[in-house]
Write a protein that holds these residues in place. Structure first.
Motif, PDB file in Angstrom:
ATOM      1  N   VAL A 132       0.596  -1.614  -0.163  1.00 30.12           N
ATOM      2  CA  VAL A 132       0.399  -0.207   0.282  1.00 30.12           C
ATOM      3  C   VAL A 132       0.995   1.414   0.157  1.00 30.12           C
ATOM      4  O   VAL A 132       1.711   1.233   0.961  1.00 30.12           O
ATOM      5  N   ALA A 133       0.548   1.926  -0.978  1.00 27.08           N
ATOM      6  CA  ALA A 133       1.437   3.534  -1.238  1.00 27.08           C
ATOM      7  C   ALA A 133       0.876   4.186  -1.100  1.00 27.08           C
ATOM      8  O   ALA A 133       1.052   5.636  -0.023  1.00 27.08           O
ATOM      9  N   LEU A 138      -6.154   4.635  -2.157  1.00 26.63           N
ATOM     10  CA  LEU A 138      -6.801   2.981  -1.636  1.00 26.63           C
ATOM     11  C   LEU A 138      -7.893   3.622  -0.886  1.00 26.63           C
ATOM     12  O   LEU A 138      -8.707   2.800  -1.353  1.00 26.63           O
ATOM     13  N   ILE A 139      -8.111   4.288  -0.150  1.00 26.73           N
ATOM     14  CA  ILE A 139      -9.133   4.474   0.555  1.00 26.73           C
ATOM     15  C   ILE A 139     -10.335   5.101  -0.101  1.00 26.73           C
ATOM     16  O   ILE A 139     -11.674   4.713  -0.588  1.00 26.73           O
ATOM     17  N   GLU A 140     -10.279   6.712  -1.056  1.00 24.97           N
ATOM     18  CA  GLU A 140     -11.058   6.819  -2.332  1.00 24.97           C
ATOM     19  C   GLU A 140     -11.484   5.306  -3.273  1.00 24.97           C
ATOM     20  O   GLU A 140     -12.473   5.763  -3.767  1.00 24.97           O
ATOM     21  N   LEU A 199      -0.492   1.582 -11.360  1.00 24.29           N
ATOM     22  CA  LEU A 199      -0.964   0.676 -10.017  1.00 24.29           C
ATOM     23  C   LEU A 199      -1.661   1.834  -8.566  1.00 24.29           C
ATOM     24  O   LEU A 199      -2.226   1.514  -7.966  1.00 24.29           O
ATOM     25  N   GLN A 200      -0.382   2.980  -8.834  1.00 19.47           N
ATOM     26  CA  GLN A 200      -0.520   3.754  -7.432  1.00 19.47           C
ATOM     27  C   GLN A 200      -1.984   4.874  -8.206  1.00 19.47           C
ATOM     28  O   GLN A 200      -2.737   5.178  -6.982  1.00 19.47           O
ATOM     29  N   LYS A 201      -2.714   4.950  -9.403  1.00 19.74           N
ATOM     30  CA  LYS A 201      -3.335   5.104  -9.781  1.00 19.74           C
ATOM     31  C   LYS A 201      -5.239   4.397  -8.136  1.00 19.74           C
ATOM     32  O   LYS A 201      -5.904   5.348  -8.030  1.00 19.74           O
ATOM     33  N   THR A 207       7.148  -2.242  -5.867  1.00 20.24           N
ATOM     34  CA  THR A 207       8.752  -2.308  -5.138  1.00 20.24           C
ATOM     35  C   THR A 207      10.257  -3.126  -6.218  1.00 20.24           C
ATOM     36  O   THR A 207      10.493  -2.603  -5.991  1.00 20.24           O
ATOM     37  N   ASP A 208       9.141  -3.965  -6.354  1.00 21.50           N
ATOM     38  CA  ASP A 208      10.280  -4.841  -7.338  1.00 21.50           C
ATOM     39  C   ASP A 208       9.614  -5.829  -8.291  1.00 21.50           C
ATOM     40  O   ASP A 208       8.610  -5.929  -7.795  1.00 21.50           O
TER      41      ASP A 208
END
Length: 325
Positions: A132-133, A138-140, A199-201, A207-208
């Motif tokens: 989780v970044a 994530l909540i939205e 996926l940041q969306k 991370t790897d």
């Protein structure tokens, strides 16, 4: 009322923690007076009221909600517990650890290759790590409508993109299509960056990303093996000799088992025999040429006076090299 309804106190915690769950929502109807919050290692706790984030707590430990949590909530700082009434809130527990996953191409992908109208079909597989970044995103995007979010849903998103990204970065790098494994690090880095951006969306970060293996069709793999064997031999003559010896062994040794050492010995013996035959033929040709030269000149001795070897009209003895008159 929730499962803790009617009690004077309850415990807000993610007790049945699982590594494959990225978040889990505690959403009983009320948090009672005297309740405690427990945050374990690798967890964050987010308090929400009416769909709005009130506070984020990251340090592991046990906290009294009335005295240690409420004073830090955005719009609930002045909340006071009544005797029979509690605070209505949801608590979202976030898994903050990196989660390792495996990926693989479901079907072969056809890479554009010169001389292959249909392309070169390949398969690949490997691993990646995600976490989780961004809590807010994530909540939205996810947590507002779900009680929990499993890593399997991230895998589905990755699998839907990885084949296209694999083709994109192989073509972009312009690498040798038949030696992709040697360039796997550069290709994987590009894929990982693209996946992370996508996926940041939804608040997830990559991370790897690692390409463990690239596989070709059986016919291509055999060609690679054959080419590698040829380059190890060194030149075409030896390669042909080895091929001939291999054919001889297959014809005469059917049904027999043998060790690698025995096979190598047979190979060496065959090559030595072939070289010996070539040397003998060269010597015979040389002798014939010398005899022809002697007959054409009409001079020279028939026998060497030094060692007695037949000279056949040569000017020098073929055995000891003595000059002949």
């Amino acid at each position: 009322m929730g499962i803790f309804g009617g009690q004077l106190a309850n415990v807000v915690e993610w007790e049945e923690y699982r590594d494959d769950i990225l978040f889990w929502k505690w959403n009983n109807d009320e948090i009672k007076k005297g309740s405690k919050l427990i945050i374990r290692q690798g967890q964050d706790a987010i308090f929400m009221a009416n769909g709005k984030v009130e506070g984020v707590f990251r340090d592991e430990g046990s906290y009294d909600i009335e005295s240690q949590i409420i004073p830090f909530l955005s719009t609930l700082k002045g909340f006071k517990f009544g005797f029979n009434s509690g605070m209505r809130a949801e608590v979202l527990f976030i898994n903050t650890k990196e989660v390792p996953m495996k990926w693989g191409t479901k079907n072969a992908i056809n890479l554009p290759a010169q001389g292959l109208p249909g392309g070169l079909p390949i398969r690949a597989f490997g691993t990646y790590n995600c976490r989780v970044a961004d809590h807010a995103i994530l909540i939205e995007k996810i947590a507002g409508v779900k009680k929990q979010f499993a890593i399997g849903e991230v895998r589905e998103r990755v699998d839907s993109m990885v084949s296209q990204l694999l083709m994109k970065w192989i073509v972009r790098e312009g690498k040798d299509m038949f030696n992709l494994q040697a360039n796997a690090w550069d290709i994987a880095r590009g894929i990982g960056e693209d996946l992370d951006m996508e996926l940041q969306k939804i608040g997830i970060g990559i991370t790897d990303f690692v390409i463990s293996s690239v596989s070709y069709p059986e016919e291509v793999a055999k060609m690679q093996t054959k080419a590698a064997a040829q380059s190890m031999v060194g030149d075409m003559n030896r390669y042909q000799q080895m091929s001939m010896l291999d054919s001889m062994n297959k014809g005469g040794g059917a049904g027999r088992g043998g060790s690698t050492a025995a096979d190598m010995m047979q190979m060496q013996m065959g090559m030595a025999m072939g070289q010996q035959m070539i040397n003998q033929m060269n010597q015979m040709n040389q002798a014939n040429n010398q005899a022809g030269t002697a007959n054409a000149g009409g001079s020279g001795a028939n026998f060497c006076p030094n060692c007695g070897t037949k000279a056949a009209g040569a000017k020098f003895c073929p055995n000891c090299g003595t000059k002949l008159n």
